[in-house]
Write a protein that holds these residues in place. Structure first.
Motif, PDB file in Angstrom:
ATOM      1  N   VAL A 217     -35.782  17.722  54.491  1.00 31.26           N
ATOM      2  CA  VAL A 217     -36.099  16.555  55.307  1.00 31.26           C
ATOM      3  C   VAL A 217     -37.619  16.382  55.381  1.00 31.26           C
ATOM      4  O   VAL A 217     -38.314  17.260  55.893  1.00 31.26           O
ATOM      5  N   PRO A 218     -38.162  15.245  54.905  1.00 32.41           N
ATOM      6  CA  PRO A 218     -39.603  14.992  55.053  1.00 32.41           C
ATOM      7  C   PRO A 218     -39.956  14.771  56.524  1.00 32.41           C
ATOM      8  O   PRO A 218     -39.265  14.041  57.226  1.00 32.41           O
ATOM      9  N   CYS A 219     -41.025  15.418  56.992  1.00 34.44           N
ATOM     10  CA  CYS A 219     -41.425  15.318  58.396  1.00 34.44           C
ATOM     11  C   CYS A 219     -42.907  14.987  58.512  1.00 34.44           C
ATOM     12  O   CYS A 219     -43.635  15.614  59.294  1.00 34.44           O
ATOM     13  N   GLY A 220     -43.361  14.039  57.731  1.00 36.50           N
ATOM     14  CA  GLY A 220     -44.774  13.696  57.732  1.00 36.50           C
ATOM     15  C   GLY A 220     -45.463  14.229  56.491  1.00 36.50           C
ATOM     16  O   GLY A 220     -44.849  14.881  55.641  1.00 36.50           O
ATOM     17  N   GLU A 221     -46.753  13.959  56.390  1.00 41.63           N
ATOM     18  CA  GLU A 221     -47.534  14.293  55.206  1.00 41.63           C
ATOM     19  C   GLU A 221     -47.401  15.766  54.820  1.00 41.63           C
ATOM     20  O   GLU A 221     -47.864  16.661  55.523  1.00 41.63           O
ATOM     21  N   GLY A 222     -46.742  16.019  53.687  1.00 42.53           N
ATOM     22  CA  GLY A 222     -46.628  17.367  53.160  1.00 42.53           C
ATOM     23  C   GLY A 222     -45.695  18.294  53.906  1.00 42.53           C
ATOM     24  O   GLY A 222     -45.555  19.472  53.533  1.00 42.53           O
ATOM     25  N   ARG A 223     -45.020  17.812  54.952  1.00 41.15           N
ATOM     26  CA  ARG A 223     -44.161  18.686  55.753  1.00 41.15           C
ATOM     27  C   ARG A 223     -42.690  18.533  55.361  1.00 41.15           C
ATOM     28  O   ARG A 223     -42.192  17.414  55.239  1.00 41.15           O
ATOM     29  N   LEU A 224     -42.033  19.684  55.214  1.00 39.31           N
ATOM     30  CA  LEU A 224     -40.646  19.717  54.774  1.00 39.31           C
ATOM     31  C   LEU A 224     -39.838  20.634  55.684  1.00 39.31           C
ATOM     32  O   LEU A 224     -40.225  21.779  55.941  1.00 39.31           O
ATOM     33  N   PHE A 225     -38.687  20.115  56.135  1.00 41.60           N
ATOM     34  CA  PHE A 225     -37.788  20.859  57.011  1.00 41.60           C
ATOM     35  C   PHE A 225     -36.548  21.250  56.207  1.00 41.60           C
ATOM     36  O   PHE A 225     -35.936  20.413  55.537  1.00 41.60           O
ATOM     37  N   PHE A 226     -36.183  22.533  56.256  1.00 37.85           N
ATOM     38  CA  PHE A 226     -34.990  23.034  55.568  1.00 37.85           C
ATOM     39  C   PHE A 226     -34.075  23.684  56.597  1.00 37.85           C
ATOM     40  O   PHE A 226     -34.547  24.317  57.558  1.00 37.85           O
ATOM     41  N   THR A 227     -32.767  23.572  56.379  1.00 35.37           N
ATOM     42  CA  THR A 227     -31.809  24.153  57.313  1.00 35.37           C
ATOM     43  C   THR A 227     -30.518  24.527  56.610  1.00 35.37           C
ATOM     44  O   THR A 227     -30.093  23.861  55.654  1.00 35.37           O
ATOM     45  N   ALA A 228     -29.891  25.603  57.068  1.00 41.94           N
ATOM     46  CA  ALA A 228     -28.602  26.038  56.529  1.00 41.94           C
ATOM     47  C   ALA A 228     -27.865  26.829  57.594  1.00 41.94           C
ATOM     48  O   ALA A 228     -28.471  27.387  58.513  1.00 41.94           O
ATOM     49  N   ALA A 229     -26.549  26.903  57.445  1.00 35.81           N
ATOM     50  CA  ALA A 229     -25.713  27.691  58.356  1.00 35.81           C
ATOM     51  C   ALA A 229     -25.602  29.135  57.848  1.00 35.81           C
ATOM     52  O   ALA A 229     -26.458  29.582  57.091  1.00 35.81           O
TER      53      ALA A 229
ATOM     54  N   ASP B 284     -25.961  31.937  59.519  1.00 39.69           N
ATOM     55  CA  ASP B 284     -27.026  32.746  60.114  1.00 39.69           C
ATOM     56  C   ASP B 284     -28.372  32.607  59.409  1.00 39.69           C
ATOM     57  O   ASP B 284     -29.215  33.510  59.490  1.00 39.69           O
ATOM     58  N   VAL B 285     -28.593  31.493  58.746  1.00 44.43           N
ATOM     59  CA  VAL B 285     -29.880  31.243  58.095  1.00 44.43           C
ATOM     60  C   VAL B 285     -30.842  30.584  59.078  1.00 44.43           C
ATOM     61  O   VAL B 285     -31.945  31.071  59.322  1.00 44.43           O
ATOM     62  N   GLY B 286     -30.429  29.454  59.645  1.00 40.99           N
ATOM     63  CA  GLY B 286     -31.259  28.751  60.619  1.00 40.99           C
ATOM     64  C   GLY B 286     -32.063  27.621  59.999  1.00 40.99           C
ATOM     65  O   GLY B 286     -31.619  26.966  59.064  1.00 40.99           O
ATOM     66  N   ALA B 287     -33.263  27.418  60.507  1.00 42.50           N
ATOM     67  CA  ALA B 287     -34.096  26.305  60.062  1.00 42.50           C
ATOM     68  C   ALA B 287     -35.530  26.774  59.896  1.00 42.50           C
ATOM     69  O   ALA B 287     -35.931  27.824  60.422  1.00 42.50           O
ATOM     70  N   GLY B 288     -36.309  25.980  59.162  1.00 45.80           N
ATOM     71  CA  GLY B 288     -37.712  26.308  58.982  1.00 45.80           C
ATOM     72  C   GLY B 288     -38.511  25.076  58.610  1.00 45.80           C
ATOM     73  O   GLY B 288     -37.969  24.094  58.100  1.00 45.80           O
ATOM     74  N   LEU B 289     -39.799  25.136  58.878  1.00 46.88           N
ATOM     75  CA  LEU B 289     -40.718  24.051  58.544  1.00 46.88           C
ATOM     76  C   LEU B 289     -41.805  24.596  57.625  1.00 46.88           C
ATOM     77  O   LEU B 289     -42.418  25.626  57.923  1.00 46.88           O
ATOM     78  N   TRP B 290     -42.044  23.880  56.529  1.00 48.04           N
ATOM     79  CA  TRP B 290     -43.050  24.276  55.553  1.00 48.04           C
ATOM     80  C   TRP B 290     -44.090  23.173  55.402  1.00 48.04           C
ATOM     81  O   TRP B 290     -43.768  21.983  55.514  1.00 48.04           O
ATOM     82  N   GLN B 291     -45.320  23.574  55.124  1.00 49.03           N
ATOM     83  CA  GLN B 291     -46.423  22.648  54.913  1.00 49.03           C
ATOM     84  C   GLN B 291     -46.954  22.811  53.488  1.00 49.03           C
ATOM     85  O   GLN B 291     -47.345  23.903  53.082  1.00 49.03           O
ATOM     86  N   TRP B 292     -46.964  21.700  52.727  1.00 46.27           N
ATOM     87  CA  TRP B 292     -47.514  21.692  51.370  1.00 46.27           C
ATOM     88  C   TRP B 292     -48.938  21.161  51.423  1.00 46.27           C
ATOM     89  O   TRP B 292     -49.188  20.073  51.922  1.00 46.27           O
ATOM     90  N   ASN B 293     -49.887  21.976  50.922  1.00 37.45           N
ATOM     91  CA  ASN B 293     -51.288  21.590  50.833  1.00 37.45           C
ATOM     92  C   ASN B 293     -51.544  21.040  49.436  1.00 37.45           C
ATOM     93  O   ASN B 293     -51.593  21.795  48.461  1.00 37.45           O
ATOM     94  N   LYS B 294     -51.696  19.734  49.346  1.00 40.30           N
ATOM     95  CA  LYS B 294     -51.854  19.065  48.055  1.00 40.30           C
ATOM     96  C   LYS B 294     -53.139  19.485  47.358  1.00 40.30           C
ATOM     97  O   LYS B 294     -53.163  19.657  46.130  1.00 40.30           O
ATOM     98  N   ALA B 295     -54.204  19.638  48.110  1.00 41.06           N
ATOM     99  CA  ALA B 295     -55.493  19.983  47.520  1.00 41.06           C
ATOM    100  C   ALA B 295     -55.498  21.392  46.945  1.00 41.06           C
ATOM    101  O   ALA B 295     -56.040  21.640  45.862  1.00 41.06           O
ATOM    102  N   GLU B 296     -54.860  22.324  47.650  1.00 40.46           N
ATOM    103  CA  GLU B 296     -54.878  23.727  47.226  1.00 40.46           C
ATOM    104  C   GLU B 296     -53.617  24.137  46.467  1.00 40.46           C
ATOM    105  O   GLU B 296     -53.530  25.272  45.978  1.00 40.46           O
TER     106      GLU B 296
END
Length: 407
Positions: free
Chosen positions: A254-266, A268-280
């Motif tokens: 799920v896109p959550c703004g510039e470079g931010r991605l939300f992933f989720t699974a059942a 007992d995995v849960g959810a997480g938020l990742w940030q992609w740095n385009k420059a680096e």
């Protein structure tokens, strides 16, 4: 031409209100250019069209609905008039797919419409390109024969993503050239352009990274993968899956703004938020939490800094949850023991099509659950993501597609 412009050519040039692929114009579960929904009047079924089996939702472009389903030993792709459901063309091919667990034997992947073509992906692994106007077969690619795509638990389910003249798919294959967990086909010819990773396939579909459309994000069976769309080079990966084998990753990133991605699974995995740095060219995990929003198969909806989704396993009952994306904090929970369903956003209203066949309309309010409407629109037993175009919700169950006027 830059990748972003190519992406706009593929999708944004389509008519306002189109829903040309899985999860909508930008794969965000969000309808664009639509009148506001009040939820004050009961939805009206405008037309019905009987279908065969399958969980593949519809795609809509230029007042034409594309839907794929199974009748007997054939996979059927049809074009219907969006106004009345009348058939415009039909194309078929033979299939011998049989679900390993005795569930539905029809297709799971939503067709993708771009550049005058319809791309389909069948449960047996066949990818086809059809002419959007006539349904004529343009090319076909067998992912089993060519890259050894395995059937997995429930067949192939990745909805194609088209960008930069390529068809991107998560197929979990492997051939003489190496890993083919992710592949790219040439949109014009169906030729294999690149293959990457040894990851097994999941039941999730890829998206483009928000703010960097030259990079695609996949949720494979192993976890988070970011790849360069041009050549398949793996730019980042992060293990994110259940410890038990009897599990699946199914929700789309799920896109959550510039470079931010939300992933989720059942499982007992849960959810997480990742940030992609385009420059680096660097991917950073901001947080991972169990029991926050553990999505079994439904892709959540993002709106104004919050994620709305279904938490928990379908077998034991789900709850609706809203979470603050920045903190991963649950802000409200409602409706215990839902059997499951799928979600999409229109303006500030969320439409939930439950597995029991009900349409729920509630506000995308981060402070409380506010149900506005609850109406039966289909039979029970579906898991398909709906489409929304020009005020109509296109929803299906195990036997039919319905067009529903939502006000």
């Amino acid at each position: 031409m830059r990748p972003f412009l190519l992406f706009l050519c593929a999708f944004s040039a389509l008519h306002a209100g189109d829903w040309p692929q899985f999860l909508g114009p930008q794969r965000t579960c969000t309808a664009s250019d639509e009148p506001a929904i009040t939820g004050s009047s009961e939805p009206e079924i405008v037309w019905k069209r009987m279908l065969g089996s399958g969980h593949a939702g519809a795609a809509v472009s230029k007042n034409r609905v594309i839907v794929t389903h199974r009748q007997g030993h054939e996979i059927v792709t049809e074009a219907l008039d969006a106004a009345d459901g009348k058939p415009l063309w039909k194309q078929t091919y033979p299939t011998n797919y049989r679900d390993s667990f005795g569930f539905d034997n029809g297709p799971r992947a939503v067709p993708c419409i771009a550049e005058g073509k319809v791309i389909t992906h069948g449960p047996e692994g066949v990818v086809q390109a059809l002419d959007f106007d006539t349904g004529r077969l343009l090319w076909s690619y067998d992912t089993v024969a060519e890259v050894g795509s395995p059937q997995g638990y429930f067949g192939r389910a990745c909805s194609p993503l088209i960008t930069e003249g390529k068809v991107l798919l998560n197929v979990g294959g492997k051939n003489a050239q190496g890993g083919a967990g992710i592949i790219a086909l040439d949109l014009a010819t169906g030729k294999l352009l690149w293959q990457a990773t040894d990851d097994e396939a999941s039941y999730s579909s890829p998206i483009l990274v928000p703010g960097d459309p030259g990079v695609s994000a996949f949720f494979t069976r192993r976890g988070v993968i970011l790849a360069a769309t041009s050549d398949g080079k793996i730019l980042a990966d992060d293990f994110f899956r259940a410890n038990i084998d009897a599990s699946v990753n199914a929700a789309t990133p799920v896109p959550c703004g510039e470079g931010r991605l939300f992933f989720t699974a059942a499982y007992d995995v849960g959810a997480g938020l990742w940030q992609w740095n385009k420059a680096e060219y660097k991917l950073t995990n901001l947080w991972k939490k169990a029991d926050t929003l553990d999505a079994h198969y439904t892709t959540p909806v993002y709106h104004s800094g919050h994620i709305f989704g279904l938490h928990g396993r379908q077998e034991t009952g789900m709850t609706l949850r809203c979470i603050d994306v920045a903190e991963g904090k649950v802000t409200w929970e409602a409706s215990d023991h839902l059997p499951g369903g799928t979600l999409l956003l229109v303006g500030d209203k969320i439409l939930l099509h439950s597995e029991t066949g009900e349409l729920w309309i509630f506000t995308a309010d981060p402070k409380k659950f506010n149900l506005l409407q609850r109406t039966q629109i289909t039979r029970a037993g579906h898991r398909s993501h709906d489409a929304f175009s020009n005020g109509l919700l296109f929803a299906r169950d195990a036997e039919k597609l319905v067009a529903v006027k939502v006000k």
